[in-house]
Design a protein around this motif. Structure first.
Motif, PDB file in Angstrom:
ATOM      1  N   ARG A 229       8.664  -0.530-105.898  1.00  0.00           N
ATOM      2  CA  ARG A 229       9.528  -1.461-106.615  1.00  0.00           C
ATOM      3  C   ARG A 229       8.658  -2.421-107.427  1.00  0.00           C
ATOM      4  N   ALA A 230       7.618  -2.920-106.796  1.00  0.00           N
ATOM      5  CA  ALA A 230       6.756  -3.871-107.504  1.00  0.00           C
ATOM      6  C   ALA A 230       6.126  -3.226-108.728  1.00  0.00           C
ATOM      7  N   GLU A 231       5.856  -1.933-108.607  1.00  0.00           N
ATOM      8  CA  GLU A 231       5.138  -1.252-109.671  1.00  0.00           C
ATOM      9  C   GLU A 231       6.064  -0.899-110.834  1.00  0.00           C
ATOM     10  N   LEU A 232       7.256  -0.406-110.529  1.00  0.00           N
ATOM     11  CA  LEU A 232       8.051   0.259-111.553  1.00  0.00           C
ATOM     12  C   LEU A 232       9.405  -0.340-111.847  1.00  0.00           C
ATOM     13  N   ALA A 233       9.988  -1.081-110.903  1.00  0.00           N
ATOM     14  CA  ALA A 233      11.389  -1.454-111.081  1.00  0.00           C
ATOM     15  C   ALA A 233      11.566  -2.335-112.309  1.00  0.00           C
ATOM     16  N   ARG A 234      12.602  -2.040-113.086  1.00  0.00           N
ATOM     17  CA  ARG A 234      12.905  -2.809-114.292  1.00  0.00           C
ATOM     18  C   ARG A 234      14.343  -3.307-114.226  1.00  0.00           C
ATOM     19  N   ASP A 235      14.578  -4.414-114.889  1.00  0.00           N
ATOM     20  CA  ASP A 235      15.930  -4.945-114.895  1.00  0.00           C
ATOM     21  C   ASP A 235      16.735  -4.258-115.998  1.00  0.00           C
ATOM     22  N   ALA A 236      17.963  -4.753-116.188  1.00  0.00           N
ATOM     23  CA  ALA A 236      18.869  -4.096-117.137  1.00  0.00           C
ATOM     24  C   ALA A 236      18.299  -4.097-118.554  1.00  0.00           C
ATOM     25  N   ASP A 237      17.487  -5.087-118.879  1.00  0.00           N
ATOM     26  CA  ASP A 237      16.927  -5.159-120.223  1.00  0.00           C
ATOM     27  C   ASP A 237      15.624  -4.387-120.359  1.00  0.00           C
ATOM     28  N   CYS A 242       8.548  -7.119-111.483  1.00  0.00           N
ATOM     29  CA  CYS A 242       7.290  -7.777-111.112  1.00  0.00           C
ATOM     30  C   CYS A 242       6.328  -7.617-112.280  1.00  0.00           C
ATOM     31  N   PRO A 243       6.135  -8.629-113.078  1.00  0.00           N
ATOM     32  CA  PRO A 243       5.236  -8.477-114.229  1.00  0.00           C
ATOM     33  C   PRO A 243       3.824  -8.147-113.769  1.00  0.00           C
ATOM     34  N   PRO A 244       3.089  -7.384-114.562  1.00  0.00           N
ATOM     35  CA  PRO A 244       1.725  -7.045-114.170  1.00  0.00           C
ATOM     36  C   PRO A 244       0.862  -8.306-114.052  1.00  0.00           C
ATOM     37  N   ALA A 245      -0.133  -8.223-113.192  1.00  0.00           N
ATOM     38  CA  ALA A 245      -0.953  -9.407-112.920  1.00  0.00           C
ATOM     39  C   ALA A 245      -1.813  -9.798-114.113  1.00  0.00           C
ATOM     40  N   GLY A 246      -1.837  -8.962-115.103  1.00  0.00           N
ATOM     41  CA  GLY A 246      -2.558  -9.322-116.317  1.00  0.00           C
ATOM     42  C   GLY A 246      -4.048  -9.086-116.199  1.00  0.00           C
ATOM     43  N   PRO A 247      -4.794  -9.608-117.149  1.00  0.00           N
ATOM     44  CA  PRO A 247      -4.319 -10.438-118.249  1.00  0.00           C
ATOM     45  C   PRO A 247      -3.466  -9.691-119.282  1.00  0.00           C
ATOM     46  N   ALA A 248      -3.462  -8.359-119.270  1.00  0.00           N
ATOM     47  CA  ALA A 248      -2.647  -7.643-120.253  1.00  0.00           C
ATOM     48  C   ALA A 248      -1.175  -7.752-119.868  1.00  0.00           C
ATOM     49  N   THR A 249      -0.322  -7.790-120.878  1.00  0.00           N
ATOM     50  CA  THR A 249       1.106  -7.885-120.609  1.00  0.00           C
ATOM     51  C   THR A 249       1.756  -6.520-120.753  1.00  0.00           C
ATOM     52  N   ASP A 250       2.973  -6.413-120.286  1.00  0.00           N
ATOM     53  CA  ASP A 250       3.721  -5.175-120.403  1.00  0.00           C
ATOM     54  C   ASP A 250       4.181  -5.003-121.851  1.00  0.00           C
ATOM     55  N   PRO A 251       3.992  -3.828-122.448  1.00  0.00           N
ATOM     56  CA  PRO A 251       4.403  -3.645-123.842  1.00  0.00           C
ATOM     57  C   PRO A 251       5.884  -3.963-124.072  1.00  0.00           C
ATOM     58  N   ALA A 252       6.729  -3.648-123.105  1.00  0.00           N
ATOM     59  CA  ALA A 252       8.154  -3.928-123.287  1.00  0.00           C
ATOM     60  C   ALA A 252       8.379  -5.433-123.421  1.00  0.00           C
ATOM     61  N   PHE A 253       7.624  -6.201-122.682  1.00  0.00           N
ATOM     62  CA  PHE A 253       7.734  -7.658-122.787  1.00  0.00           C
ATOM     63  C   PHE A 253       7.276  -8.115-124.172  1.00  0.00           C
ATOM     64  N   ASP A 254       6.143  -7.581-124.600  1.00  0.00           N
ATOM     65  CA  ASP A 254       5.617  -7.942-125.919  1.00  0.00           C
ATOM     66  C   ASP A 254       6.639  -7.664-127.015  1.00  0.00           C
TER      67      ASP A 254
END
Lengths: 571, 485
Positions: A229-237, A242-254
């Protein structure tokens, strides 16, 4: 990874919960660590997007860069970072204790003790992941050659006052983190995976959320499911829960959240710049502030879960008692901190871009020595690590069955007792090999003499008796049989030192029959390597003396000149 | 085959995606490098690799390569290459199209650029947007770029061979462009440029940790970062033919261990043309940041992890295709590619020659070992479809009909990795915990089997792996129960 660690991983995979890899905590944790959760902009060489930073779990400070391409905003971010980080670092600089250091006397060439001071504690920086450690290095590199307006009034884009200093500290921390066993700059994923094994590959363990899910899973629940769940689960959008610990962000967020927000910010800013009068400007200023707040909220929403995860990781680590030798290694970190504090105070130039040959060789030698030291100390501190060494034939544990006092030949005979140890382990012993055991924190050495032969039947009885005697349940006996080697063997050792000066050994310095001991084939303390020449004496085979050493002081050496700046630098 | 959509339909969507920031930045940098008729790019090529007199700004030829369809672009590219070589002038081919036979079907490849020098050499140019700081870049990323470029080098060599034998036009053996995307299993190799077998980005995998590899700098990366990815691609490519062996094969371990450490192991230069070790040139151009001695680093940490490469990097035999000429190039195709990155924290380009002989040899060997797509298709039940509109369980069954060997490295390279991981974990496959772990355990293949063996409930006690496991189990239990120090 030894077989024992692999076994722990398998147990974790089968049970769905993390399994211990250590029984003690092998890294020193500060009472007051500084946690830094950075985010970067994708594609830009480490251009910061924001960070959460602080020493208080409940009140981190949020720093953001509303438009990562804007140099002024980046400088503002860096100077805010310096505002938080440097006072923290400097708060450790004045609390010192007296210490001694051996130095070579320049006149006599002899090694002499010098009275000096050592900081009583050192600042400790904790980032979520190994990529965070790299980012700290990168930030350090990007800042330490900058010039402030004060240093160089002609600099095209002067840096804010304290930024170059911050760069030097971050560089020092990044460099120190490469020394095995050091604890000035730590990555939480490294800390956790050092102490627990999960049912994932080491690649997947780089994900802090997943790693923590395995470790924190309560009894009876599946850490594996929680990790997934921490690795893959995504919300409706389509955003990761659980956002990745970074420093890189998730492309979907970007793409879905950040880019539109930055665009709104840019529009608000250009509208403000084009504002005709004060009244209009006020209204536009409000909309710009709203756009900035929106970006702040977005950055906070991606860093806060990681921030909490880092602190939960610290909680988990604090359930383990600190290993005795971790304090020794922390002392090394304190020396490192004190040394850099002194270099900064002495006005030395920033660390060069590329090390000269002697410095590089010294660094490498230090890392190798510290690696060996770390391996030895972890084994001595932790029976679980020692078990791995015993399995590898680099150590053995057993019960003393017999002690015969003998003496060395010579004018004044010295005690050289022969000790017979029964062990189920299978060490790689050759005649004359030295083995070591820990005697009141010091290593006592002994020499392997021979294997003793005994009657097979009697051996079985004796061994079982020995196991029963120390409260074991005969499992290592089973291991011996399982190995098909006919059970334990008798090892005869000659004890060589740490028995005092007299003819009779000091009390307690010689093992007694019935003692259960662990001997190692590796040394407990590491010796330093051969001494290298000073950088000024680098032989021509290694490039000769570095440039900066040969140019008379005054003009900065080429290695320390500021980076050429262009109109569109990313950092 | 649209693997992303397939993964979505299977209920295990891939985590891949590109941030628009990265995309924009990459494009901005590439167009900056190529701006001004490629003057800057040609200057960098000449500075790093020579190849004739210094190019004069504005004099370079930049032929138009646009054409209809991929085959048309391939043909156009070959004509342009021929003309440029004949003209003996600096020529920049911007986004040419090449083709390479992968498992019996053509895959189309699009390098960032190819430069033809006046002396007739062709150089592959790879433009990346990760920075080169103080002359060294992230080892893992340079390794990935080198593997990617090696595929382009191979494709260019085929063009060179065709030109040398007087063949005209593209290979022409292309039944239909879409064949490449046919029923071809999850072997990523069948998937156009993105899937060239070596593009597996799995280099951050089990091998040397990122900071360690960064420590030995980019010079060493050719070999070190290379390791994991080699296995990565070896596994997802040729999985169907069952050639991925259990544990270290004799050639795998001998070839690979030393490979981390230096060129010696590969000495018998795969194609027989190269006199010195593969990394020789690389190390001079991309200095390791702790000085030359830093290359020593991986010996202590890295090589153990790299050891159990199932697929050896030893290339077999001389290259069948390339026309060989001396001096580190095959048939006019330079064996060093030009890697162009932003310098430090700026947008200015910096270039470095990266030797890809090793990567090229590995890729060539892997390609030669790939089972032909037709053969794979023949083993599948008739009527099998990967139509993403089918229900998930039907699709899942279809995907399962094609054997796959999952390893954690796949996560970085393949859209279906999460699906395969789920399967592998459900079956308790040891490889899902890492190849190194699997290799240590000999004939044992599943978690349950191994734990039973460790407990003494199963397994042959004479098997050294089993007996070591039992001793490990006993020692671990003793230590956890509070054993002696």
């Amino acid at each position: 990874m030894t077989l024992i660690d692999n076994l722990a991983r398998l147990e974790a995979a089968a049970s769905g919960r993390a399994r211990p890899r250590a029984t003690v905590r092998h890294r020193h944790l500060s009472e007051r660590p500084l946690v830094l959760v950075p985010l970067v902009t994708a594609g830009e060489a480490g251009a910061p997007l924001g960070a959460l930073i602080g020493t208080e779990r409940t009140s981190p400070r949020l720093l953001t860069v509303a438009q990562p391409r804007d140099r002024d905003l980046r400088f503002a971010f860096l100077s805010q970072l310096a505002e938080v980080l440097l006072p923290y670092v400097e708060s450790f600089a004045d609390d010192v204790e007296a210490a001694e250091r051996t130095e070579t006397d320049p006149e006599t060439g002899k090694r002499v003790k010098v009275e000096t001071e050592l900081c009583a504690d050192a600042p400790q920086l904790i980032v979520p992941s190994r990529a965070g450690v790299e980012f700290v290095r990168l930030l350090g590199r990007s800042m330490r050659f900058r010039r402030t307006a004060e240093q160089d009034p002609d600099a095209p884009y002067p840096a804010p006052p304290r930024v170059p200093l911050l760069g030097r500290w971050l560089t020092h921390y990044g460099e120190r983190s490469r020394v095995p066993g050091s604890a000035l700059l730590l990555a939480m994923t490294d800390l956790l995976s050092r102490h627990w094994a999960t049912g994932q590959s080491s690649l997947e363990e780089q994900h802090l959320g997943a790693l923590l899910a395995w470790i924190e899973a309560p009894e009876g629940t599946s850490g594996e499911a929680a990790a997934l769940r921490a690795e893959l689960a995504r919300d409706a959008d389509g955003q990761l829960l659980c956002p990745p610990a970074g420093p890189a962000t998730d492309p979907a967020f970007d793409n879905d959240l950040l880019a539109p927000a930055i665009e709104r910010h840019d529009r608000a800013r250009s509208a403000l710049a084009a504002a005709a009068d004060g009244v209009e400007a006020d209204a536009l200023l409000a909309s710009l502030a709203a756009a900035e707040r929106e970006i702040d909220a977005l950055v906070a929403s991606r860093t806060r879960p990681t921030w909490d995860a880092v602190w939960r990781g610290l909680d988990a680590l604090c359930t383990l008692p600190e290993a005795p030798h971790a304090v020794d290694r922390w002392r090394g970190d304190r020396w490192s901190f004190t040394g850099h504090r002194d270099r900064v105070a002495a006005g030395e130039p920033p660390q060069p871009r590329v090390d000269d040959a002697v410095t590089a060789a010294n660094k490498l030698a230090t890392r190798e020595r510290e690696q060996a030291r770390l391996e030895a100390q972890e084994a001595l501190d932790d029976p679980l690590v020692m078990a791995g060494r015993r399995l590898a034939g680099e150590a053995f544990a057993g019960v003393v069955t017999d002690v015969v006092m003998t003496y060395s030949e010579g004018r004044s005979p010295r005690p050289r007792p022969l000790v017979t140890v029964r062990t189920a382990d299978r060490p790689h012993l050759d005649p004359g090999v030295k083995v070591y055991r820990s005697l009141e924190g010091k290593a006592q050495s002994a020499q392997f003499v021979t294997y003793d032969v005994e009657d097979e039947g009697e051996g079985e009885d004796g061994r079982d008796g020995g196991d029963g005697g120390d409260g074991g349940d005969g499992r290592d006996g089973a291991a011996g049989r399982g190995a098909g080697d006919g059970g334990g063997s008798l090892v005869v050792l000659r004890v060589l030192d740490k028995m005092g000066r007299g003819k009779e050994p000091d009390a307690g310095s010689v093992p007694e029959a019935g003692d259960r001991l662990c001997w190692t084939l590796f040394e407990h303390e590491q010796r330093g390597g051969p001494k290298l020449p000073d950088p000024e004496d680098t032989p021509w085979t290694h490039g000769g003396p570095p440039q900066s050493a040969t140019t008379p002081s005054g003009a900065p050496a080429p290695g320390e000149s500021p980076d050429p700046v262009t109109a569109e630098d990313v950092l | 085959m649209p693997k992303t959509a397939l993964a979505q339909s299977l209920g295990s969507p891939s985590g891949f995606g590109q941030s628009q920031f990265a995309f924009m930045r990459g494009h901005a940098f590439e167009s900056r490098v190529k701006s001004d008729g490629g003057a800057e790019l040609l200057r960098l090529t000449h500075a790093c690799l020579g190849g004739g007199p210094e190019p004069e700004p504005g004099s370079a030829r930049v032929p138009d390569l646009t054409a209809a369809g991929p085959q048309g672009r391939v043909g156009r590219t070959e004509i342009a290459l021929r003309e440029a070589t004949a003209a003996g002038a600096w020529t920049l081919l911007d986004h040419p199209m090449l083709t390479l036979d992968v498992a019996g079907t053509p895959a189309y490849l699009e390098p960032d650029a190819v430069v033809v020098a006046p002396d007739g050499t062709w150089t592959v140019v790879e433009i990346k947007s990760f920075p080169m700081i103080d002359g060294s870049a992230d080892a893992a990323k340079v390794g990935a770029a080198a593997r990617q470029s090696a595929v382009y080098v191979l494709a260019l060599e085929e063009v060179a061979a065709r030109m040398a034998t007087g063949g005209s036009g593209p290979s022409g053996s292309d039944p239909s462009g879409s064949a490449a995307r046919g029923s071809a299993a999850h072997g990523s190799a069948v998937h156009g440029p993105a899937a060239d077998p070596s593009a597996a980005d799995g280099s951050t995998a089990d091998g040397p940790t990122p900071d360690e590899s960064a420590m030995h700098g980019s010079a060493a990366d050719g070999s070190s970062a290379h390791g994991p990815a080699t296995h990565g691609s070896a596994a997802d490519g040729p999985a169907p033919d069952g050639t991925v062996p259990d544990g270290p094969t004799p050639d795998g371990s001998t070839a690979h261990g030393p490979a981390t450490h230096g060129p010696a192991a590969d000495g018998p230069a795969p194609d027989g043309t190269v006199p010195d070790g593969p990394t020789a040139d690389g190390s001079t151009t991309l200095g390791a940041d702790t000085g030359g001695s830093a290359a020593h680093g991986p010996a202590t940490h890295g090589s153990a992890a790299d050891g159990p490469t199932p697929d050896g990097t030893v290339a077999d035999g001389p290259t069948p295709g390339g026309v060989t000429a001396g001096g580190g190039r095959v048939g006019g195709v330079r064996q060093q590619v030009l890697l162009v990155c932003p310098k430090d924290f700026s947008n200015l380009p910096a270039a470095s020659a990266v030797d890809v002989r090793k990567q090229r040899a590995v890729t060539r060997r892997q390609l030669s070992r790939l089972t032909r797509v037709d053969d794979i298709a023949a083993t599948l039940p008739p009527g099998l479809t990967f139509d993403v509109n089918r229900p998930a369980d039907e699709l899942s069954a279809a995907v399962d009909a094609v054997p796959a060997t999952y390893a954690p490295e796949c996560l970085a390279a393949c859209e279906l990795a999460f699906h395969c991981r789920e399967r592998a974990r459900a079956r308790g496959e040891l490889t899902s915990l890492g190849r190194a772990l699997r290799a240590d355990l000999g004939s044992l293949a599943t978690v349950e089997e191994t734990l039973a063996a460790a407990r003494g409930e199963a397994g042959d006690p004479d098997d050294p792996a089993v007996s070591a496991l039992r001793r490990a189990g006993a020692l671990r239990a003793e230590a956890l129960a509070g054993g002696v120090r």
